[in-house]
Write a protein that holds these residues in place. Structure first.
Motif, mmCIF file in Angstrom:
data_model
loop_
_atom_site.group_PDB
_atom_site.id
_atom_site.type_symbol
_atom_site.label_atom_id
_atom_site.label_comp_id
_atom_site.label_asym_id
_atom_site.label_seq_id
_atom_site.Cartn_x
_atom_site.Cartn_y
_atom_site.Cartn_z
ATOM 1 N N ALA A 181 68.912 -3.959 65.260
ATOM 2 C CA ALA A 181 68.634 -2.522 65.236
ATOM 3 C C ALA A 181 67.892 -2.101 66.504
ATOM 4 N N ARG A 182 68.249 -0.937 67.001
ATOM 5 C CA ARG A 182 67.545 -0.362 68.141
ATOM 6 C C ARG A 182 66.292 0.336 67.616
ATOM 7 N N THR A 201 75.301 -0.735 60.777
ATOM 8 C CA THR A 201 74.444 -0.015 59.816
ATOM 9 C C THR A 201 73.431 -0.893 59.097
ATOM 10 N N TRP A 225 71.815 6.225 61.582
ATOM 11 C CA TRP A 225 72.271 4.842 61.529
ATOM 12 C C TRP A 225 73.308 4.501 62.579
ATOM 13 N N ARG A 272 66.359 7.922 60.271
ATOM 14 C CA ARG A 272 67.122 7.262 61.336
ATOM 15 C C ARG A 272 68.579 7.699 61.278
ATOM 16 N N SER A 301 69.926 -3.268 59.328
ATOM 17 C CA SER A 301 68.767 -3.577 60.177
ATOM 18 C C SER A 301 68.047 -4.770 59.554
ATOM 19 N N VAL A 356 71.323 3.698 65.527
ATOM 20 C CA VAL A 356 70.373 2.600 65.344
ATOM 21 C C VAL A 356 71.051 1.236 65.400
ATOM 22 N N THR A 357 72.218 1.103 64.748
ATOM 23 C CA THR A 357 72.881 -0.202 64.676
ATOM 24 C C THR A 357 74.378 -0.067 64.904
#
Length: 128
Positions: free
Chosen positions: A61-62, A87, A80, A78, A89, A83-84
């Motif tokens: 995940a960022r 999806t 998603w 977030r 993390s 972020v990834t």
């Protein structure tokens, strides 16, 4: 929402089921979404809803760029897809239905104890 409902209720609270039992007793990867814990629980409770682990990504995940959000004293939902890539993390690779069963059993016991204590409590005298 709880503050809005509270005036008409003798006592109201929430429970974070994922914080009630120490996950470290059951899982090695403590990711926070679709990782080992959540995937294990799904494999136990509703395996038909979980995709095969072979299809899962590593759960990288960022992080937020803003330190307040990274430190979690500020919160924002977030996005998603930003972020990834998958999806998740948390890495679900070690997830098993058996781990999920053990966690759900411990969780059920803990929540049941709380509900019994709450049922017996004098909601007009909730503080020591």
């Amino acid at each position: 929402m709880i503050r809005e409902l509270q005036p008409g209720s003798p006592f109201i609270c929430t429970v974070n089921w994922y914080q009630a039992v120490d996950q470290k007793q059951f899982f090695s990867d403590l990711g926070d979404h679709a990782g080992e814990m959540e995937t294990s629980v799904m494999l136990h409770v509703a395996p038909e809803l979980a995709r095969p682990l072979a299809d899962a990504g590593p759960g990288r995940a960022r992080r937020f760029k803003l330190s307040a959000l990274r430190e979690k004293w500020a919160w924002a939902p977030r996005h998603w897809r930003q972020v990834t890539d998958d999806t998740g993390s948390g890495n679900p690779a070690a997830a098993t239905a058996e781990k999920g069963r053990k966690y759900v059993e411990a969780l059920t016991e803990k929540l049941a104890g709380f509900l019994v204590d709450l049922a017996k409590a004098d909601t007009g005298a909730m503080y020591e």
